[in-house]
Design a protein around this motif. Sequence first.
Motif, PDB file in Angstrom:
ATOM      1  N   ALA A  24      80.322  46.977   5.402  1.00  0.00           N
ATOM      2  CA  ALA A  24      79.697  46.429   4.200  1.00  0.00           C
ATOM      3  C   ALA A  24      80.601  45.380   3.560  1.00  0.00           C
ATOM      4  CB  ALA A  24      79.414  47.554   3.215  1.00  0.00           C
ATOM      5  N   MET A  25      81.906  45.668   3.633  1.00  0.00           N
ATOM      6  CA  MET A  25      82.883  44.801   2.972  1.00  0.00           C
ATOM      7  C   MET A  25      82.984  43.437   3.652  1.00  0.00           C
ATOM      8  SD  MET A  25      86.683  45.994   2.238  1.00  0.00           S
ATOM      9  CE  MET A  25      86.475  47.568   1.522  1.00  0.00           C
ATOM     10  N   PHE A  26      82.627  43.413   4.919  1.00  0.00           N
ATOM     11  CA  PHE A  26      82.785  42.214   5.716  1.00  0.00           C
ATOM     12  C   PHE A  26      82.122  40.997   5.059  1.00  0.00           C
ATOM     13  CE2 PHE A  26      82.165  39.747   9.709  1.00  0.00           C
ATOM     14  CZ  PHE A  26      83.499  39.681  10.039  1.00  0.00           C
ATOM     15  N   GLY A  27      80.910  41.227   4.550  1.00  0.00           N
ATOM     16  CA  GLY A  27      80.173  40.144   3.888  1.00  0.00           C
ATOM     17  C   GLY A  27      80.928  39.597   2.698  1.00  0.00           C
ATOM     18  N   VAL A  28      81.470  40.507   1.885  1.00  0.00           N
ATOM     19  CA  VAL A  28      82.203  40.077   0.682  1.00  0.00           C
ATOM     20  C   VAL A  28      83.487  39.344   1.092  1.00  0.00           C
ATOM     21  CG1 VAL A  28      83.219  40.826  -1.496  1.00  0.00           C
ATOM     22  CG2 VAL A  28      81.311  42.053  -0.544  1.00  0.00           C
ATOM     23  N   VAL A  29      84.129  39.878   2.130  1.00  0.00           N
ATOM     24  CA  VAL A  29      85.370  39.243   2.598  1.00  0.00           C
ATOM     25  C   VAL A  29      85.079  37.785   2.971  1.00  0.00           C
ATOM     26  CG1 VAL A  29      87.115  39.236   4.430  1.00  0.00           C
ATOM     27  CG2 VAL A  29      86.432  41.383   3.385  1.00  0.00           C
ATOM     28  N   ILE A  30      83.997  37.591   3.732  1.00  0.00           N
ATOM     29  CA  ILE A  30      83.642  36.224   4.150  1.00  0.00           C
ATOM     30  C   ILE A  30      83.265  35.391   2.925  1.00  0.00           C
ATOM     31  CG2 ILE A  30      81.932  34.856   5.438  1.00  0.00           C
ATOM     32  CD1 ILE A  30      82.021  36.976   7.575  1.00  0.00           C
ATOM     33  N   GLY A  31      82.507  35.996   2.021  1.00  0.00           N
ATOM     34  CA  GLY A  31      82.098  35.286   0.803  1.00  0.00           C
ATOM     35  C   GLY A  31      83.297  34.800   0.010  1.00  0.00           C
ATOM     36  N   MET A  32      84.250  35.709  -0.207  1.00  0.00           N
ATOM     37  CA  MET A  32      85.426  35.358  -1.016  1.00  0.00           C
ATOM     38  C   MET A  32      86.342  34.383  -0.272  1.00  0.00           C
ATOM     39  SD  MET A  32      84.814  36.570  -3.714  1.00  0.00           S
ATOM     40  CE  MET A  32      83.210  37.285  -3.778  1.00  0.00           C
ATOM     41  N   LEU A 374      83.970  48.674  -6.485  1.00  0.00           N
ATOM     42  CA  LEU A 374      85.244  48.810  -5.752  1.00  0.00           C
ATOM     43  C   LEU A 374      85.177  48.110  -4.396  1.00  0.00           C
ATOM     44  CD1 LEU A 374      86.460  52.472  -6.328  1.00  0.00           C
ATOM     45  CD2 LEU A 374      87.797  50.411  -6.641  1.00  0.00           C
ATOM     46  N   LEU A 375      84.028  48.307  -3.746  1.00  0.00           N
ATOM     47  CA  LEU A 375      83.803  47.691  -2.438  1.00  0.00           C
ATOM     48  C   LEU A 375      83.922  46.175  -2.537  1.00  0.00           C
ATOM     49  CD1 LEU A 375      82.197  49.336   0.048  1.00  0.00           C
ATOM     50  CD2 LEU A 375      80.634  47.511  -0.358  1.00  0.00           C
ATOM     51  N   CYS A 376      83.301  45.616  -3.573  1.00  0.00           N
ATOM     52  CA  CYS A 376      83.316  44.160  -3.750  1.00  0.00           C
ATOM     53  C   CYS A 376      84.716  43.673  -4.125  1.00  0.00           C
ATOM     54  CB  CYS A 376      82.308  43.741  -4.815  1.00  0.00           C
ATOM     55  SG  CYS A 376      80.631  43.907  -4.226  1.00  0.00           S
ATOM     56  N   GLY A 380      86.891  41.343  -2.028  1.00  0.00           N
ATOM     57  CA  GLY A 380      87.360  40.109  -2.665  1.00  0.00           C
ATOM     58  C   GLY A 380      88.850  39.911  -2.453  1.00  0.00           C
ATOM     59  N   LEU A 381      89.611  40.994  -2.637  1.00  0.00           N
ATOM     60  CA  LEU A 381      91.069  40.902  -2.475  1.00  0.00           C
ATOM     61  C   LEU A 381      91.438  40.595  -1.027  1.00  0.00           C
ATOM     62  CD1 LEU A 381      92.281  43.839  -4.742  1.00  0.00           C
ATOM     63  CD2 LEU A 381      92.627  41.401  -5.121  1.00  0.00           C
ATOM     64  N   ALA A 413      87.373  33.697  -7.535  1.00  0.00           N
ATOM     65  CA  ALA A 413      87.067  34.613  -6.429  1.00  0.00           C
ATOM     66  C   ALA A 413      87.009  36.057  -6.931  1.00  0.00           C
ATOM     67  CB  ALA A 413      88.109  34.473  -5.334  1.00  0.00           C
ATOM     68  N   LEU A 414      87.981  36.417  -7.780  1.00  0.00           N
ATOM     69  CA  LEU A 414      88.010  37.805  -8.266  1.00  0.00           C
ATOM     70  C   LEU A 414      86.849  38.082  -9.223  1.00  0.00           C
ATOM     71  CD1 LEU A 414      91.836  38.380  -8.746  1.00  0.00           C
ATOM     72  CD2 LEU A 414      90.355  39.268  -6.963  1.00  0.00           C
TER      73      LEU A 414
END
Lengths: 444, 229
Positions: A24-32, A374-376, A380-381, A413-414
């Motif tokens: 799930a986090m993968f999307g946010v990682v790419i987004g950030m 938390l996931l986001c 993000g981090l 980003a944060l």
Amino acid sequence: MKLLTGFKLAWLGLWANRLRVLFAMFGVVIGMFSVIVLASISIGVKDTLLKQMGGLGAEQILVIPGRVLDTMSGQKDLLSGLTSVPSTLTYEDAKEAEKVENVRSVTPHLETVTTIQSGEGKEAKKLQSVLVGTTDQYSRVQHAELAEGRFFTKKEQETKAKVVVLGSNIHDGLLGKESTSEATQTPGHPAPEPWWKRLFSALTAQKASAQKQEASLVGKEVAINNEKYKVIGVLSPNAALGSSTDNNVVMPINTALQETGMKNLNKIIVEADSTETIDQVDSDVFAAIKTHHKDIDYSVVKQEQMLEALNKVTTILQAMLAGITVTALIISGTGIMNVMVMSVRERTREIGIRKALGATTFEVMLQFFFETLLLCVLGGLIGLGIGYLFIELWNHNISVFSLVLPLWAVKLALYSSLGVGTLFGIYPALKAARMNPSKALRFE
Amino acid sequence: MIELRNVQKLYRSGGEKLPILRGVNLHVEKGEYVAIMGKSGSGKSTLLNLLGTLDVLDSGEYELAGQAVHRMGKGKRAALRNEKIGFVFQQFQLIPNMSVYQNVLLPLTYGQKRWSGKRAKVLHLLKEVGLFHKRNQKPSRLSGGEKQRVAIARALVNEPDLILADEPTGSLDEETTENVLQLMEQVHADGATVIMITHDLEVAKRAERILLLKNGMLKEMANEAAYGI
């Protein structure tokens, strides 16, 4: 239940489902990561272009061929108002500008493409290059630093001395080292390297030049149009967006005019005594050059006007990147929401159990909301960290332009990850909170 | 302890409302051990859900420990559940990705009551049910009997006045059933009110009183014949 407990439960919830969380986090990682990198690219490009433009100095003005049309408000429209006409600027125009009061220096600029050769017979190496005819002020005005040797003097300029200063790519190319220039291979040379190797060389130009050997052409002769010239200096590499001196062969203006047979200049850089006199110099130079021209087929542009035009271009670039970033964030947010909705469905029984044990609607909502948040934030981090690594790698290996990571981009980003978490975490949290405990306990 | 007056509960099926409880009356004293029997689909679990405040009644009145549950909102019912009730389910209902310790600790995480020495309390209970050594294991590593003992420990951790057990031995073998029933009797002996749903007469006989749910009505069971065995 305290907020801290809510966070603790959310953390436990995430930890218990860590594989799903990772996906799930993968999307946010790419987004950030895109937020960070795109912001850095936009700032980096802007900074590099501004530096190049700004390098001219606030007290400098540029005389260019063609007439820049005025806007409705009377301003010069450098973006769409620049007419494309052959240059009629001459060295005489430059000399006329020199006579204007409060002018500190005038640097004419003649440019043409030529082939430069070093060595003879089988040892001969030929390269296409940009021949630049200018004055001894060139290195100061263009901030072109010397890697070795010296620049030509005023005397050499006046006596039409046959001396040249080479750009770093030309120098390296003639020595047979890997260079970033589009060198023309002489017959009998080995086949060109594969594209990926050339790309890598181009991207790591700085490294390649840092590793160059001791060999130098300074003091040796090269040939341009069958005429011999003495190499007196080599410019430091300055691969950059837009203009670069790396592929230039710089010679005195008088020599260039004589050898090329050209009469017209590409531009004239005029430097005023101070910024206070710039407006006066601007109009006086315009008037002085006009004495040699029937029509107004040239323009006098101040640095300020160029920066303004550049700002317009980079603003468009930034708006475009902002659009891409927002799209990336929406996509990653929707992804997170999907995963969380699935998670709520899969954990229906767990929700029923929690409610049976006394969890209130608010407590269940808080737990799932914090899980998304938390996931986001974690995503993000991580995205921020990867983005930072990317920028560091880029800046260490690629010299075309530097990426700049401003503090506001980190904050953006944060805050974006928090925003995405908040926005897309509400629905799954409400879905979980609204479940009927007795039905949830029976869920198969 | 418990007072149900003329409680009705409707079951919604395809737009139709079918009565599953038709005017149930029940009075249970504090500290009583009551078994409720009935055939499949008779509404036993529905009744337990109402008693456990997991569901709301359609009409009638319900008082638990002097509080009018039928007038309470979701929040108050959740708080009441957390403070006064402990559940033991047939399917154990343990959270699979939490350890035995975390499962037992969970009720203490919710509610307004501030618990001191939570860890010691949970570990003490795990010792009582003989699962201290398995405190860090996930429920999937436990046998059925062990899972039910964890569920009982969890039901007792917030020191409830009422234990509601829905077929607590339904998924267990004879020996494990005996262990679980002994635990329930211990809980009762310690002063808790126990209401147990079962369809096993032998299990029900361990209670002080047996009630029979039939045709949506609750009656005292006079003898085995009344259950139709």
